[in-house]
Design an enzyme around this catalytic site. Structure first.
Site, PDB file in Angstrom:
ATOM      1  N   GLN A 117      -4.691  -5.224   6.855  1.00 43.30           N
ATOM      2  CA  GLN A 117      -5.615  -6.171   6.221  1.00 43.30           C
ATOM      3  C   GLN A 117      -5.592  -7.552   6.881  1.00 43.30           C
ATOM      4  OE1 GLN A 117      -7.817  -5.338   4.033  1.00 43.30           O
ATOM      5  NE2 GLN A 117      -7.065  -3.287   3.594  1.00 43.30           N
ATOM      6  N   LYS A 167     -11.005  -0.742  10.133  1.00 43.39           N
ATOM      7  CA  LYS A 167     -11.157  -1.926   9.285  1.00 43.39           C
ATOM      8  C   LYS A 167     -11.584  -3.149  10.083  1.00 43.39           C
ATOM      9  CE  LYS A 167      -7.598  -0.321   6.044  1.00 43.39           C
ATOM     10  NZ  LYS A 167      -8.463   0.037   4.895  1.00 43.39           N
ATOM     11  N   ASP A 208       2.832  -4.214   8.126  1.00 42.77           N
ATOM     12  CA  ASP A 208       1.572  -3.508   7.902  1.00 42.77           C
ATOM     13  C   ASP A 208       0.455  -4.532   8.079  1.00 42.77           C
ATOM     14  OD1 ASP A 208      -0.755  -2.434   6.867  1.00 42.77           O
ATOM     15  OD2 ASP A 208       0.133  -1.741   4.988  1.00 42.77           O
ATOM     16  N   HIS A 230       0.861  -1.179   0.000  1.00 45.61           N
ATOM     17  CA  HIS A 230       0.000   0.000   0.000  1.00 45.61           C
ATOM     18  C   HIS A 230       0.901   1.234   0.000  1.00 45.61           C
ATOM     19  CE1 HIS A 230      -2.868   2.961   1.672  1.00 45.61           C
ATOM     20  NE2 HIS A 230      -3.830   2.140   1.341  1.00 45.61           N
ATOM     21  N   CYS A 281      -4.700   2.489  -3.781  1.00 47.45           N
ATOM     22  CA  CYS A 281      -3.470   2.992  -3.143  1.00 47.45           C
ATOM     23  C   CYS A 281      -2.321   2.010  -3.341  1.00 47.45           C
ATOM     24  CB  CYS A 281      -3.689   3.257  -1.655  1.00 47.45           C
ATOM     25  SG  CYS A 281      -4.820   4.612  -1.307  1.00 47.45           S
TER      26      CYS A 281
END
Length: 406
Positions: free
Chosen positions: A201, A224, A198, A121, A361
């Site tokens: 997700q 999220k 990261d 991302h 993104c």
């Protein structure tokens, strides 16, 4: 897992959009909020709205208990050793920028390497681009396989003794690729590098154990995972955070302030300058309670079943290109031949179906895929096979509509 019962907890899902029942397939961008989260935030503002930490009055004490109680829920949720390792931020982007600006600029110099992947991302590319420019370090990329995965052989070939930071997404927001974080962290550590993950997700969809992964930093966002917008987390190993300088200065993060010098509070507060995101943290705590009651293992299994079902349904349609590996997290990114993804999303929206369209993104990944944009359907705990069926039916209508137009 009773999905129909779970759906009752999400008030926004019980509406029509453009005359059709809402089918929400955009949870990778932001998830919907269960009533318990909405209630927790409302209760804070209605019953004990106050600033935290310094106040000795009743409302201030209750707000502090709620805020710090949420921090301990996060600690348990990701299995951090201590609440000192849990920093509240505005989200994944802020968390990664904090590490890049503080740890990166203090520990990198010309000739050092930062290793990432082309699937990242933008929030896990641009901070490292800027850090490399500021320090003279070199940015390197682990190559992708044809299906959008990485191999440990390529990881070993890319990371060297010059590598100081490895930054990688746990799950791709475009391809659904699940990266082998534990193994990559082990390779990074063998070369003396630190590992940032990261987790935007992955954290909402699977059990996270930062000690098992042995990552040095881990970032994720509350919005999220059923929590409010504007709240996120930076996990960092205590000895690394203690050695880092804050990136924001002001109230809350100080110990003593003199005319020409100041000292900082201990962890985690030295990284939380200004009035913190109190309502957001309390809402995030309520979201964690909600997810843990369902069970992260059950959530992950449910979403992967939906993704595989969607792949099967899309595989029977002509003119549909699906991107990413067979084994994936709960999302499907695709294109319809000769139809722009924005047009696909617009027609689906007319059927009450919400999907995401654009570059997500991830423009370097779009270039690697040789497309300008894609459409994406992403699933969460409240989605059903009937949602997938509605999505596929809507996509078939889209295909027929544009075939008649052209």
């Amino acid at each position: 897992m009773d999905v129909n019962k779970i759906r009752q907890s999400f008030p926004i899902l019980h509406q029509e959009v453009n005359g059709h029942p809402l089918v929400y397939l955009d949870s990778a961008a932001t998830s919907q909020k269960p009533q318990v989260v909405i209630d927790a935030v409302e209760q804070y503002y209605r019953e004990y709205n106050s600033n935290v930490h310094r106040g000795v009055h009743t409302l201030g004490t209750k707000a502090t208990d709620g805020y710090e109680g949420a921090r301990d829920k996060v600690r348990r949720f990701i299995n951090a050793k201590s609440t000192q390792e849990v920093i509240f931020t505005r989200g994944t982007t802020t968390s990664i920028n904090t590490v890049a600006s503080s740890y990166g600029k203090a520990n990198l110099q010309e000739g050092d390497e930062i290793v990432i992947t082309p699937m990242e991302h933008h929030s896990n590319i641009i901070p490292w681009q800027q850090t490399a420019k500021a320090t003279g370090a070199t940015l390197k990329y682990i190559p992708l396989q044809a299906d959008g995965t990485i191999t440990l052989d390529d990881v070993k070939a890319t990371i060297t003794n010059k590598t100081k930071i490895v930054a990688m997404m746990h799950v791709s927001n475009v391809l659904g690729t699940i990266n082998p974080i534990k193994e990559v962290a082990e390779i990074a550590h063998e070369h003396g590098a630190v590992m940032l993950v990261d987790g935007a997700q992955s954290t909402p969809h699977m059990r996270i154990d930062v000690q098992y992964l042995d990552c040095d930093f881990f970032a994720f966002s509350g919005h999220k995972m059923g929590g409010p917008t504007g709240i996120g987390v930076l996990y960092g190993k205590k000895h690394l955070l203690e050695a880092m300088e804050p990136v924001e200065f002001g109230g809350e993060m100080i110990d003593f302030v003199n005319l020409y010098d100041s000292t900082w509070k201990e962890l985690p507060w030295k990284f939380e300058g200004g009035t913190p995101i109190i309502a957001g943290a309390i809402g995030l705590g309520a979201a964690i309670d909600f997810l843990e009651e369902i069970g992260l293992e059950a959530i992950e299994a449910h979403e992967q079943q939906l993704a595989q079902y969607a792949l099967e349904r899309l595989g029977s349609m002509e003119g549909v290109t699906v991107y990413g590996p067979e084994e994936r997290a709960g999302l499907v990114t695709f294109n319809l031949d000769d139809v722009h993804p924005h047009d696909v999303a617009t027609v689906l929206d007319a059927e009450g179906i919400a999907v995401r369209a654009g570059h997500h993104c991830a423009q370097p990944l779009m270039k690697w895929l040789d497309v300008s944009a894609t459409a994406r359907a992403s699933f969460y705990v409240y989605n059903t096979k009937e949602d997938v069926d509605a999505f596929v039916a809507g996509l078939q209508k889209t295909k027929e509509f544009f075939s008649n137009v052209f």
